[in-house]
Design a protein around this motif. Structure first.
Motif, mmCIF file in Angstrom:
data_model
loop_
_atom_site.group_PDB
_atom_site.id
_atom_site.type_symbol
_atom_site.label_atom_id
_atom_site.label_comp_id
_atom_site.label_asym_id
_atom_site.label_seq_id
_atom_site.Cartn_x
_atom_site.Cartn_y
_atom_site.Cartn_z
ATOM 1 N N ASN A 25 0.828 -1.206 0.000
ATOM 2 C CA ASN A 25 0.000 0.000 0.000
ATOM 3 C C ASN A 25 0.868 1.264 0.000
ATOM 4 O OD1 ASN A 25 -2.542 -1.210 -0.062
ATOM 5 N ND2 ASN A 25 -2.568 -1.534 2.155
ATOM 6 N N ALA A 28 2.855 1.540 -3.264
ATOM 7 C CA ALA A 28 2.017 1.966 -4.386
ATOM 8 C C ALA A 28 1.781 3.467 -4.340
ATOM 9 C CB ALA A 28 0.696 1.208 -4.352
ATOM 10 N N GLU A 29 1.541 3.993 -3.143
ATOM 11 C CA GLU A 29 1.335 5.435 -2.994
ATOM 12 C C GLU A 29 2.596 6.205 -3.377
ATOM 13 O OE1 GLU A 29 0.044 8.671 0.469
ATOM 14 O OE2 GLU A 29 0.074 6.511 0.903
ATOM 15 N N LEU A 33 1.042 4.533 -8.082
ATOM 16 C CA LEU A 33 0.266 3.442 -8.653
ATOM 17 C C LEU A 33 -0.832 3.036 -7.682
ATOM 18 C CD1 LEU A 33 3.224 1.171 -9.862
ATOM 19 C CD2 LEU A 33 1.700 2.464 -11.356
ATOM 20 N N SER A 34 -1.833 2.352 -8.195
ATOM 21 C CA SER A 34 -2.814 1.750 -7.294
ATOM 22 C C SER A 34 -2.220 0.472 -6.733
ATOM 23 C CB SER A 34 -4.104 1.449 -8.049
ATOM 24 O OG SER A 34 -3.912 0.422 -8.996
ATOM 25 N N GLN A 35 -2.731 0.063 -5.576
ATOM 26 C CA GLN A 35 -2.206 -1.153 -4.964
ATOM 27 C C GLN A 35 -2.440 -2.380 -5.863
ATOM 28 O OE1 GLN A 35 -3.871 -3.905 -3.403
ATOM 29 N NE2 GLN A 35 -1.958 -4.823 -2.660
#
Length: 401
Positions: A25, A28-29, A33-35
């Protein structure tokens, strides 16, 4: 076979975030990107390379040895791209502050083909990519970098200084990613390719012996031997086309080059076995009256030869950098030459060539290994370097027996 730029650069950039943060998580942040996208991207990397990069558990993720190896090599790859695109003193608003973060693998692969072919048509023919696709990739990279990478000259295209810098950075980055894939798989003894730049002396005894030892241990590795002079090999070494260069070391190498000595080599004068001076104690004046075949101007061997005659050298009807040609000429004429005994070991053993009896003070050269500063060899590359040291010891012992 999987190639470095078959990997998604955005996922490779995120790999470092996952290693540092131990959380998909948060990584990704940090990567924008999205998780789910990051999870899917990491899964694709693992499938492509064939290894597990992270152990997933309730508390987050933990990188495996393979994940750490690939992440470290990816970081080095992006550092090469950054160094190639950040030019000191650049002003203005063109381009981006971190262009290496915006490049795609497709763009970089197309640009390398363009760089090698020096044109869109040649790059398309060599790569199988379309001319419009290669053209688009080059123009997109120019926009990202904020500078021209190629310009038309006559009927062809040539790289600008910025383009040559980027091409070198891309090649070095590709080398790091290839090394990362090999290290992640954890079996350096299988497959892979190592390129050696062999200067004239080294390819006589030391390099063949080291390669023979290496291939007995690692038969699946391909060794690419690139022959040439120092001038011909230095740019391929800096570009990452070759991994190590073996031969006479320079007193003042470029700052990007590291040198390690292997052994010292004493030059001598040689002639055919029936030469008028063969078997006689000669003087420098007698040698000054002979005709010679020696290396071209600007080479260390030529400098040693000129120093022998203190500014009053004899005639040189043939200048030649090929030891094979020199050996043939000396065996079939009264020409003399200055070489290392290693370069004509077979001819000396069979008495086809003989040493002229004259001590040559100051005719010692240091033979060694040259590498790019900051180069980090793979285990297989390091093993070959170790075997070059071993071969140097073995060949010296053989000569002294």
């Amino acid at each position: 076979m999987l190639k470095p730029f078959d990997l998604n650069l955005r996922h490779l950039r995120a790999l470092g975030n996952v290693v540092a943060l131990r959380s998909l998580n948060r990584a990704a942040e940090a990567a924008g990107l999205s998780q789910p996208a990051l999870t899917q991207g990491l899964g694709k990397l693992e499938k492509q390379i064939g290894v597990l990069l992270f152990d997933r558990h309730s508390g987050g993720v933990t990188p495996t040895a393979a994940g750490l190896a690939l992440a470290e090599r990816a970081e080095r790859a992006f550092a090469h791209l950054a160094s190639a695109t950040r030019r000191p003193g650049r002003t203005g608003a063109r381009g981006f502050s971190r262009p290496e973060q915006l490049m795609t693998a497709t763009q970089l692969e197309a640009f390398l083909h363009f760089s090698d072919a020096q044109g869109f048509a040649g790059a398309a023919a060599a790569s199988g990519l379309s001319q419009p696709g290669i053209h688009r990739a080059v123009r997109e990279l120019e926009q990202v970098c904020g500078t021209a990478l190629a310009e038309r000259r006559g009927r062809g295209m040539v790289l600008t200084p910025a383009g040559r810098s980027l091409a070198r950075g891309v090649r070095l980055a590709a080398g790091e990613l290839a090394a990362g894939m090999d290290e992640a798989r954890g079996d350096p003894e299988v497959g892979g390719r190592i390129a050696i730049g062999a200067m004239p002396l080294s390819r006589a005894l030391v390099v063949p012996r080291a390669i023979a030892h290496f291939l007995r241990e690692s038969p699946g590795t391909v060794i690419d031997v690139v022959e040439g002079s120092w001038r011909e090999l230095i740019d391929p070494l800096l570009d990452g086309i070759i991994d190590v260069m073996v031969g006479a070391l320079r007193e003042n190498p470029p700052p990007q080059i590291d040198q390690v000595a292997l052994f010292t080599d004493r030059l001598a004068i040689f002639a055919r076995k029936d030469h008028p001076l063969a078997g006689r104690r000669v003087t420098l004046d007698q040698l000054r009256g002979q005709s010679w075949v020696v290396g071209p101007q600007g080479t260390p061997l030529r400098a040693h030869w000129e120093a022998l005659f203190a500014g009053d050298p004899p005639p040189v009807p043939v200048e030649c950098g090929s030891v094979m040609v020199i050996r043939g000429l000396v065996m079939q004429s009264d020409l003399l030459t200055l070489l290392s005994p290693d370069q004509i070991a077979v001819e000396l053993d069979t008495a086809m060539l003989v040493r002229i009896d004259l001590d040559l003070p100051g005719s010692v050269r240091t033979i060694g290994i040259s590498t790019r500063r900051g180069w980090r060899p793979t285990r297989a590359q390091q093993r070959l370097v170790d075997l070059l040291h071993q071969a140097s010891i073995e060949t010296r012992l053989h000569e002294n027996q």
